[in-house]
Design a protein around this motif. Structure first.
Motif, PDB file in Angstrom:
ATOM      1  N   GLN A 130       0.809  -1.149   0.134  1.00  0.00           N
ATOM      2  CA  GLN A 130      -0.011  -0.043  -0.043  1.00  0.00           C
ATOM      3  C   GLN A 130       0.937   1.248  -0.029  1.00  0.00           C
ATOM      4  OE1 GLN A 130      -2.652  -0.343   3.397  1.00  0.00           O
ATOM      5  NE2 GLN A 130      -3.924  -1.876   2.449  1.00  0.00           N
ATOM      6  N   GLU A 131       1.913   1.191   0.863  1.00  0.00           N
ATOM      7  CA  GLU A 131       2.845   2.325   0.863  1.00  0.00           C
ATOM      8  C   GLU A 131       3.490   2.600  -0.411  1.00  0.00           C
ATOM      9  OE1 GLU A 131       5.509   2.782   4.016  1.00  0.00           O
ATOM     10  OE2 GLU A 131       3.717   1.998   5.645  1.00  0.00           O
ATOM     11  N   ILE A 132       3.950   1.340  -1.256  1.00  0.00           N
ATOM     12  CA  ILE A 132       4.583   1.602  -2.560  1.00  0.00           C
ATOM     13  C   ILE A 132       3.769   2.216  -3.398  1.00  0.00           C
ATOM     14  CG2 ILE A 132       5.609   0.189  -4.379  1.00  0.00           C
ATOM     15  CD1 ILE A 132       6.826  -1.586  -2.082  1.00  0.00           C
ATOM     16  N   ALA A 133       2.456   1.633  -3.524  1.00  0.00           N
ATOM     17  CA  ALA A 133       1.581   2.226  -4.374  1.00  0.00           C
ATOM     18  C   ALA A 133       1.214   3.724  -4.072  1.00  0.00           C
ATOM     19  CB  ALA A 133       0.291   1.327  -4.250  1.00  0.00           C
ATOM     20  N   THR A 134       1.098   3.983  -2.861  1.00  0.00           N
ATOM     21  CA  THR A 134       0.915   5.444  -2.642  1.00  0.00           C
ATOM     22  C   THR A 134       2.245   6.095  -3.144  1.00  0.00           C
ATOM     23  OG1 THR A 134      -0.423   4.809  -0.570  1.00  0.00           O
ATOM     24  CG2 THR A 134       0.585   7.096  -0.451  1.00  0.00           C
ATOM     25  N   TYR A 135       3.263   5.948  -2.878  1.00  0.00           N
ATOM     26  CA  TYR A 135       4.511   6.636  -3.152  1.00  0.00           C
ATOM     27  C   TYR A 135       4.485   6.801  -4.821  1.00  0.00           C
ATOM     28  CZ  TYR A 135       6.572   6.684   1.282  1.00  0.00           C
ATOM     29  OH  TYR A 135       6.612   7.022   2.729  1.00  0.00           O
ATOM     30  N   ARG A 136       4.389   5.748  -5.316  1.00  0.00           N
ATOM     31  CA  ARG A 136       4.258   5.490  -6.910  1.00  0.00           C
ATOM     32  C   ARG A 136       3.282   6.682  -7.574  1.00  0.00           C
ATOM     33  NH1 ARG A 136       4.589  -0.746  -8.275  1.00  0.00           N
ATOM     34  NH2 ARG A 136       6.958  -0.696  -8.281  1.00  0.00           N
ATOM     35  N   LEU A 138       2.350   9.119  -6.079  1.00  0.00           N
ATOM     36  CA  LEU A 138       2.765  10.586  -5.547  1.00  0.00           C
ATOM     37  C   LEU A 138       4.003  10.888  -6.841  1.00  0.00           C
ATOM     38  CD1 LEU A 138       3.299  10.615  -1.803  1.00  0.00           C
ATOM     39  CD2 LEU A 138       1.542  12.081  -3.158  1.00  0.00           C
ATOM     40  N   LEU A 139       4.763   9.902  -7.001  1.00  0.00           N
ATOM     41  CA  LEU A 139       5.936  10.199  -8.009  1.00  0.00           C
ATOM     42  C   LEU A 139       5.487  10.650  -9.393  1.00  0.00           C
ATOM     43  CD1 LEU A 139       8.477   7.449  -6.852  1.00  0.00           C
ATOM     44  CD2 LEU A 139       8.784   9.983  -6.625  1.00  0.00           C
ATOM     45  N   ASP A 140       4.250   9.640  -9.773  1.00  0.00           N
ATOM     46  CA  ASP A 140       3.558   9.989 -11.042  1.00  0.00           C
ATOM     47  C   ASP A 140       3.060  11.071 -11.179  1.00  0.00           C
ATOM     48  OD1 ASP A 140       4.871   7.610 -11.937  1.00  0.00           O
ATOM     49  OD2 ASP A 140       2.855   6.224 -11.474  1.00  0.00           O
ATOM     50  N   GLY A 141       2.666  11.820  -9.910  1.00  0.00           N
ATOM     51  CA  GLY A 141       1.834  12.984 -10.049  1.00  0.00           C
ATOM     52  C   GLY A 141       0.472  12.957 -10.135  1.00  0.00           C
ATOM     53  N   ASP A 142      -0.020  11.815  -9.906  1.00  0.00           N
ATOM     54  CA  ASP A 142      -1.446  11.408  -9.829  1.00  0.00           C
ATOM     55  C   ASP A 142      -2.415  12.381  -8.974  1.00  0.00           C
ATOM     56  OD1 ASP A 142      -1.381   9.720 -11.730  1.00  0.00           O
ATOM     57  OD2 ASP A 142      -1.681   7.832 -10.092  1.00  0.00           O
ATOM     58  N   GLY A 143      -1.710  12.917  -7.930  1.00  0.00           N
ATOM     59  CA  GLY A 143      -2.397  13.750  -7.050  1.00  0.00           C
ATOM     60  C   GLY A 143      -1.726  14.342  -6.017  1.00  0.00           C
ATOM     61  N   PRO A 144      -1.772  15.485  -5.472  1.00  0.00           N
ATOM     62  CA  PRO A 144      -0.926  16.123  -4.741  1.00  0.00           C
ATOM     63  C   PRO A 144      -1.452  15.801  -3.194  1.00  0.00           C
ATOM     64  CG  PRO A 144      -2.452  17.892  -5.717  1.00  0.00           C
ATOM     65  CD  PRO A 144      -2.564  16.646  -6.426  1.00  0.00           C
ATOM     66  N   GLU A 145      -2.751  15.229  -3.430  1.00  0.00           N
ATOM     67  CA  GLU A 145      -3.258  15.039  -2.014  1.00  0.00           C
ATOM     68  C   GLU A 145      -2.254  14.025  -1.377  1.00  0.00           C
ATOM     69  OE1 GLU A 145      -5.793  12.181  -4.277  1.00  0.00           O
ATOM     70  OE2 GLU A 145      -5.406  14.185  -4.639  1.00  0.00           O
ATOM     71  N   ILE A 146      -2.142  14.460   0.061  1.00  0.00           N
ATOM     72  CA  ILE A 146      -1.008  13.326   0.587  1.00  0.00           C
ATOM     73  C   ILE A 146      -2.073  12.588   1.621  1.00  0.00           C
ATOM     74  CG2 ILE A 146       0.553  13.154   2.310  1.00  0.00           C
ATOM     75  CD1 ILE A 146       1.939  15.498   1.245  1.00  0.00           C
ATOM     76  N   LYS A 147      -2.188  11.486   1.451  1.00  0.00           N
ATOM     77  CA  LYS A 147      -3.032  10.646   2.526  1.00  0.00           C
ATOM     78  C   LYS A 147      -2.017  10.457   3.718  1.00  0.00           C
ATOM     79  CE  LYS A 147      -5.599   8.139  -1.050  1.00  0.00           C
ATOM     80  NZ  LYS A 147      -5.975   6.847  -1.557  1.00  0.00           N
ATOM     81  N   PRO A 149      -0.795   8.436   6.588  1.00  0.00           N
ATOM     82  CA  PRO A 149      -0.677   7.157   6.596  1.00  0.00           C
ATOM     83  C   PRO A 149      -1.783   6.303   7.116  1.00  0.00           C
ATOM     84  CG  PRO A 149       0.762   8.419   8.113  1.00  0.00           C
ATOM     85  CD  PRO A 149       0.066   9.286   7.375  1.00  0.00           C
ATOM     86  N   SER A 150      -1.889   5.179   6.577  1.00  0.00           N
ATOM     87  CA  SER A 150      -2.861   4.340   6.905  1.00  0.00           C
ATOM     88  C   SER A 150      -2.693   4.033   8.380  1.00  0.00           C
ATOM     89  CB  SER A 150      -3.325   3.141   6.038  1.00  0.00           C
ATOM     90  OG  SER A 150      -1.838   2.212   6.335  1.00  0.00           O
TER      91      SER A 150
END
Length: 189
Positions: A130-136, A138-147, A149-150
């Protein structure tokens, strides 16, 4: 004197008659006794033959009895040796069974620990993915929203693990098992 001669003649006649009667009686008695002796001799000889046969029979039976007694002693020795050997083998096998049961309890305990460790690793892997998916994202720029941490997923309580020990108790009398029981105890690990 004539009277004396007559008395003497009468007396001689009576004596002669008594002698003849006595001889006849003696002959009859001798014949009777001879027959009895002959009959008794035959009976004695038959009895002696029977005694000899019975003595032979008794000797044969005594020899057979001694042989059977020797065989009985040998068989009792063999039986005692066999009972001892099988008693020792049974004790060895029971010790082996107890050892295998202890090994099995240990394997079950280790399997339970490995299962718990596996579930923890799967949980960590899931969170890392889940964390890797979140970082990807963010790196891909899909959204500036920062979730944020679960939140830490609720931990599952560790399963209760215990060790079961079975003890086989046997009571032996003269190498024979007279009673057997199994005691089972459970100890937390």
């Amino acid at each position: 004197m004539k009277v004396l001669a007559e008395i003497r003649d009468q007396y001689e006649d009576v004596t002669e008659q008594n002698r003849r009667e006595a001889e006849t009686w003696h002959k009859e008695k001798c014949e009777s006794i001879t027959q009895e002796v002959a009959f008794s001799t035959e009976a004695i000889q038959a009895g002696q033959v029977k005694i000899v046969e019975l003595k032979r029979l008794v000797q044969g039976l005594q020899i057979e009895l001694q042989s059977l007694l020797s065989m009985k002693v040998a068989l009792e020795g063999t039986l005692a040796e066999t009972e001892t050997r099988y008693g020792a083998e049974l004790a060895r096998l029971q010790g082996l069974i107890a050892s295998r049961e202890a090994d099995l309890v240990q394997l079950r305990t280790e399997a339970q620990h490995q299962d718990v460790d596996h579930k923890k690793l799967l949980d960590i892997k899931s969170r890392l993915e889940q964390e890797i998916a979140t970082y990807r994202r963010l790196l891909d720029g899909d959204g500036p929203e920062i979730k944020s941490p679960s939140p830490k997923p609720p931990t599952t309580p560790e399963p209760f693990s215990s060790r079961r020990v079975k003890t086989v108790i046997e009571e032996l009398v003269d190498g024979k098992v007279v009673s057997s029981r199994v005691e089972e105890q459970e100890h937390p690990v």
